[in-house]
Motif scaffolding. Sequence first.
Motif, PDB file in Angstrom:
ATOM      1  N   LYS A   1       5.122   8.328   4.900  1.00 53.43           N
ATOM      2  CA  LYS A   1       4.750   7.038   4.312  1.00 53.43           C
ATOM      3  C   LYS A   1       3.302   7.030   3.839  1.00 53.43           C
ATOM      4  O   LYS A   1       2.973   6.365   2.851  1.00 53.43           O
ATOM      5  CB  LYS A   1       4.999   5.918   5.323  1.00 53.43           C
ATOM      6  CG  LYS A   1       6.479   5.645   5.551  1.00 53.43           C
ATOM      7  CD  LYS A   1       6.713   4.429   6.437  1.00 53.43           C
ATOM      8  CE  LYS A   1       8.195   4.103   6.550  1.00 53.43           C
ATOM      9  NZ  LYS A   1       8.450   2.895   7.375  1.00 53.43           N
ATOM     10  N   SER A   2       2.429   7.782   4.518  1.00 52.65           N
ATOM     11  CA  SER A   2       1.024   7.814   4.096  1.00 52.65           C
ATOM     12  C   SER A   2       0.850   8.542   2.767  1.00 52.65           C
ATOM     13  O   SER A   2      -0.072   8.268   2.009  1.00 52.65           O
ATOM     14  CB  SER A   2       0.164   8.491   5.173  1.00 52.65           C
ATOM     15  OG  SER A   2       0.362   9.896   5.194  1.00 52.65           O
TER      16      SER A   2
ATOM     17  N   PRO B   1       2.199   5.847  -0.781  1.00 52.46           N
ATOM     18  CA  PRO B   1       1.805   4.433  -0.810  1.00 52.46           C
ATOM     19  C   PRO B   1       2.456   3.679  -1.966  1.00 52.46           C
ATOM     20  O   PRO B   1       2.526   2.455  -1.954  1.00 52.46           O
ATOM     21  CB  PRO B   1       0.284   4.495  -0.960  1.00 52.46           C
ATOM     22  CG  PRO B   1       0.018   5.813  -1.612  1.00 52.46           C
ATOM     23  CD  PRO B   1       1.055   6.740  -1.058  1.00 52.46           C
TER      24      PRO B   1
ATOM     25  N   PRO C   1       3.437   0.636   0.777  1.00 49.97           N
ATOM     26  CA  PRO C   1       2.043   0.185   0.776  1.00 49.97           C
ATOM     27  C   PRO C   1       1.567  -0.088   2.193  1.00 49.97           C
ATOM     28  O   PRO C   1       2.335  -0.502   3.064  1.00 49.97           O
ATOM     29  CB  PRO C   1       2.084  -1.112  -0.047  1.00 49.97           C
ATOM     30  CG  PRO C   1       3.354  -1.043  -0.827  1.00 49.97           C
ATOM     31  CD  PRO C   1       4.320  -0.264   0.011  1.00 49.97           C
ATOM     32  N   ASN C   2       0.281   0.157   2.405  1.00 46.23           N
ATOM     33  CA  ASN C   2      -0.327  -0.134   3.702  1.00 46.23           C
ATOM     34  C   ASN C   2      -0.216  -1.624   3.975  1.00 46.23           C
ATOM     35  O   ASN C   2      -0.635  -2.449   3.182  1.00 46.23           O
ATOM     36  CB  ASN C   2      -1.802   0.298   3.679  1.00 46.23           C
ATOM     37  CG  ASN C   2      -2.432   0.251   5.053  1.00 46.23           C
ATOM     38  OD1 ASN C   2      -2.149  -0.652   5.858  1.00 46.23           O
ATOM     39  ND2 ASN C   2      -3.294   1.210   5.324  1.00 46.23           N
TER      40      ASN C   2
ATOM     41  N   SER D   1      -3.352  -2.378  -3.025  1.00 45.02           N
ATOM     42  CA  SER D   1      -2.760  -1.060  -2.865  1.00 45.02           C
ATOM     43  C   SER D   1      -2.484  -0.431  -4.221  1.00 45.02           C
ATOM     44  O   SER D   1      -2.787   0.727  -4.462  1.00 45.02           O
ATOM     45  CB  SER D   1      -1.467  -1.157  -2.065  1.00 45.02           C
ATOM     46  OG  SER D   1      -0.865   0.096  -1.943  1.00 45.02           O
TER      47      SER D   1
ATOM     48  N   GLU E   1      -4.426   2.899  -5.852  1.00 54.04           N
ATOM     49  CA  GLU E   1      -3.696   4.087  -6.219  1.00 54.04           C
ATOM     50  C   GLU E   1      -3.941   4.445  -7.684  1.00 54.04           C
ATOM     51  O   GLU E   1      -4.064   5.606  -8.039  1.00 54.04           O
ATOM     52  CB  GLU E   1      -2.196   3.889  -5.977  1.00 54.04           C
ATOM     53  CG  GLU E   1      -1.790   4.031  -4.526  1.00 54.04           C
ATOM     54  CD  GLU E   1      -2.270   5.341  -3.953  1.00 54.04           C
ATOM     55  OE1 GLU E   1      -2.946   5.328  -2.897  1.00 54.04           O
ATOM     56  OE2 GLU E   1      -1.995   6.388  -4.545  1.00 54.04           O
TER      57      GLU E   1
ATOM     58  N   CYS F   1       5.699   1.379  -8.071  1.00 58.01           N
ATOM     59  CA  CYS F   1       5.632   0.948  -6.682  1.00 58.01           C
ATOM     60  C   CYS F   1       6.728  -0.071  -6.375  1.00 58.01           C
ATOM     61  O   CYS F   1       6.970  -0.983  -7.154  1.00 58.01           O
ATOM     62  CB  CYS F   1       4.258   0.341  -6.415  1.00 58.01           C
ATOM     63  SG  CYS F   1       4.062  -0.285  -4.752  1.00 58.01           S
TER      64      CYS F   1
END
Length: 340
Positions: free
Chosen positions: A246-247, A250, A254-255, A263, A267, A290
């Motif tokens: 997941k890191s 993103p 997203p965090n 986010s 990016e 995203c």
Amino acid sequence: MEEAQKYVWEGAIPLQIHLHESEVTTLPTPPPALILAPRIGYLPLLIPQIKPHFSNALPPGSPDTVWFDYNGLPLKWYIPTGVLFDLLCAEPERPWNLTVHFRGYPSNILVPCEGEDSVKWSFINSLKEAAYIINGNCKNVMNMSQPDQVELWRSVLNGNLEAYVRISSKLRLGTVGDEYADGGGQGQVKTGRVPVRLYVWSVSEDFDDLEDAPQIDSWDKISYINRPVEIHGEEGNYFTLQDAVKSILPEYFPNKSSTKEESSRDEDENEQTVPSEEGEKYLSENVDTCYPSDNVEIKLVRIQGIEPKMDIPFSWVVKNLTNPEHYLHICVCLKVPQVL
């Protein structure tokens, strides 16, 4: 030396290699070549075994650069054979049926390859990139003696793990230590930067059986992401494989501490790159739009032919399943919502 690491180095894929019908000049058609290909190896390194098998059936004249395809898809020679298999065969096919070509190199799809020399150059270049990610420089790789460089490469060619460990230890590319102990997963927190190559295959339709997974028929359907993983554990927790995946994504996950706008903006500004000492860049290709993480599902994660549980400590994965060039190759299938 870890037992799992030995299994990785001994891993092999049975190949059944057919000569493309347009290049067959004899009757009957030559039988396919049956080869056991090392997972950590590369397809061009098999050519010395394959070429003699088909030599009597080839058209006259000097052949072009040899290349392979799977169901019509030209195979990228610089991706390890095991990674290609994990990525392109959602339902593992044994033997893996490939087609070899001695003519018509698809230079619009594949970068040039001059046999073993090109593969060796690609391997050493990846090793430099990995060293930069881990140590902040690649001096130890750049300063390798010629005999050590030859022995390191030979150890990979021959699948000699002991020789590889002996030479690679001089490079001081230490892996991240295990973060967990016998105390229920709570141990000393480790931090570090891990070189990762992620191959993301996105699908919009759901499937329960891997046999029903849509076939990859174009490299445009693969997002190739070359991004280091920053391990930042918290006391009492360990950093899992799911955290790592997941890191790196993103765009899809997203965090939670950031707004979607922040986010996305970050990016857009930072996605392009981590500079290396030689001015190279770690590129992310074909990364899709995203999506909110609630709408994205991880359908499959495969590393070295294994589909590990997502809550496994990432440090164990790095320590045991990394390739000889110190990159961890992860194949991921994501189910994402269809764009209307």
